[in-house]
Design a protein around this motif. Structure first.
Motif, PDB file in Angstrom:
ATOM      1  N   TYR A   5       0.856  -1.178   0.000  1.00 12.55           N
ATOM      2  CA  TYR A   5       0.000   0.000   0.000  1.00 12.55           C
ATOM      3  C   TYR A   5       0.892   1.228   0.000  1.00 12.55           C
ATOM      4  CZ  TYR A   5      -3.592  -3.324   1.305  1.00 12.55           C
ATOM      5  OH  TYR A   5      -4.454  -4.377   1.317  1.00 12.55           O
ATOM      6  N   ASP A   7       0.488   4.937   0.764  1.00  6.75           N
ATOM      7  CA  ASP A   7      -0.351   5.998   1.320  1.00  6.75           C
ATOM      8  C   ASP A   7       0.306   7.350   1.040  1.00  6.75           C
ATOM      9  OD1 ASP A   7      -1.969   3.985   2.322  1.00  6.75           O
ATOM     10  OD2 ASP A   7      -1.101   4.079   4.338  1.00  6.75           O
ATOM     11  N   PRO A  16      -5.019   7.629   2.255  1.00  9.28           N
ATOM     12  CA  PRO A  16      -4.630   6.218   2.296  1.00  9.28           C
ATOM     13  C   PRO A  16      -4.940   5.481   0.990  1.00  9.28           C
ATOM     14  CG  PRO A  16      -6.533   6.627   3.717  1.00  9.28           C
ATOM     15  CD  PRO A  16      -6.103   7.953   3.165  1.00  9.28           C
ATOM     16  N   THR A  18      -6.325   2.395  -0.419  1.00  9.23           N
ATOM     17  CA  THR A  18      -7.233   1.361   0.095  1.00  9.23           C
ATOM     18  C   THR A  18      -7.217   0.087  -0.750  1.00  9.23           C
ATOM     19  OG1 THR A  18      -9.062   2.329  -1.164  1.00  9.23           O
ATOM     20  CG2 THR A  18      -8.789   3.063   1.117  1.00  9.23           C
ATOM     21  N   HIS A  57       4.043   6.649   1.986  1.00 11.78           N
ATOM     22  CA  HIS A  57       4.359   5.727   3.073  1.00 11.78           C
ATOM     23  C   HIS A  57       3.978   4.336   2.590  1.00 11.78           C
ATOM     24  CE1 HIS A  57       4.760   9.016   6.067  1.00 11.78           C
ATOM     25  NE2 HIS A  57       4.029   9.627   5.148  1.00 11.78           N
ATOM     26  N   HIS A  59       3.531   0.367   3.024  1.00 10.01           N
ATOM     27  CA  HIS A  59       3.357  -0.679   4.039  1.00 10.01           C
ATOM     28  C   HIS A  59       2.712  -1.901   3.405  1.00 10.01           C
ATOM     29  CE1 HIS A  59      -1.013   0.049   4.657  1.00 10.01           C
ATOM     30  NE2 HIS A  59      -0.698   1.286   4.326  1.00 10.01           N
ATOM     31  N   GLY A  61       0.176  -3.682   4.762  1.00 14.55           N
ATOM     32  CA  GLY A  61      -1.087  -3.946   5.446  1.00 14.55           C
ATOM     33  C   GLY A  61      -0.986  -3.738   6.944  1.00 14.55           C
ATOM     34  N   SER A  62       0.235  -3.659   7.454  1.00 11.71           N
ATOM     35  CA  SER A  62       0.410  -3.344   8.869  1.00 11.71           C
ATOM     36  C   SER A  62       0.302  -1.832   9.027  1.00 11.71           C
ATOM     37  CB  SER A  62       1.776  -3.832   9.368  1.00 11.71           C
ATOM     38  OG  SER A  62       2.818  -3.151   8.705  1.00 11.71           O
ATOM     39  N   SER A  63       0.166  -1.397  10.247  1.00 14.75           N
ATOM     40  CA  SER A  63      -0.021   0.044  10.466  1.00 14.75           C
ATOM     41  C   SER A  63       1.285   0.824  10.373  1.00 14.75           C
ATOM     42  CB  SER A  63      -0.681   0.286  11.823  1.00 14.75           C
ATOM     43  OG  SER A  63       0.142  -0.231  12.846  1.00 14.75           O
ATOM     44  N   LYS A  64       2.412   0.149  10.439  1.00 15.60           N
ATOM     45  CA  LYS A  64       3.706   0.825  10.429  1.00 15.60           C
ATOM     46  C   LYS A  64       4.332   0.765   9.031  1.00 15.60           C
ATOM     47  CE  LYS A  64       7.583   1.278  13.470  1.00 15.60           C
ATOM     48  NZ  LYS A  64       8.221   0.796  14.673  1.00 15.60           N
TER      49      LYS A  64
END
Length: 88
Positions: A5, A7, A16, A18, A57, A59, A61-64
């Protein structure tokens, strides 16, 4: 293939991703993010809407984020805005 992803953050406003993009490796995600960000920055500069910073940013699928790619624009004015034309 890994679903990455990208973002977008534009001057502090987050957009974001999606849907994500299937890519074969982290290196592919890095290269894709860098190329996409340069195109975004180029379009914003041409339109006169690039003000400070645009970032992607990345990633999985994790938040970090795994990585962040940024383009920062800074204009430094060395003279007051209303000083008149040169030689005036």
């Amino acid at each position: 293939m890994v679903l990455y992803y990208l973002d977008l953050t534009d001057n502090g406003t987050a957009y974001p991703d999606t849907e994500g993009t299937d890519l074969p490796s982290l290196e592919s995600a890095e290269n894709g993010a860098a190329k996409a960000l340069l195109e975004i920055a180029k379009d914003k500069i041409s339109a006169g809407t690039f003000r400070e910073e645009v970032a992607l940013h990345v990633h999985d699928g994790s938040s970090k984020p795994i990585l962040v790619v940024k383009v920062t624009f800074e204009l430094v004015r060395n003279r007051p805005e209303n000083d008149g034309a040169l030689g005036a």
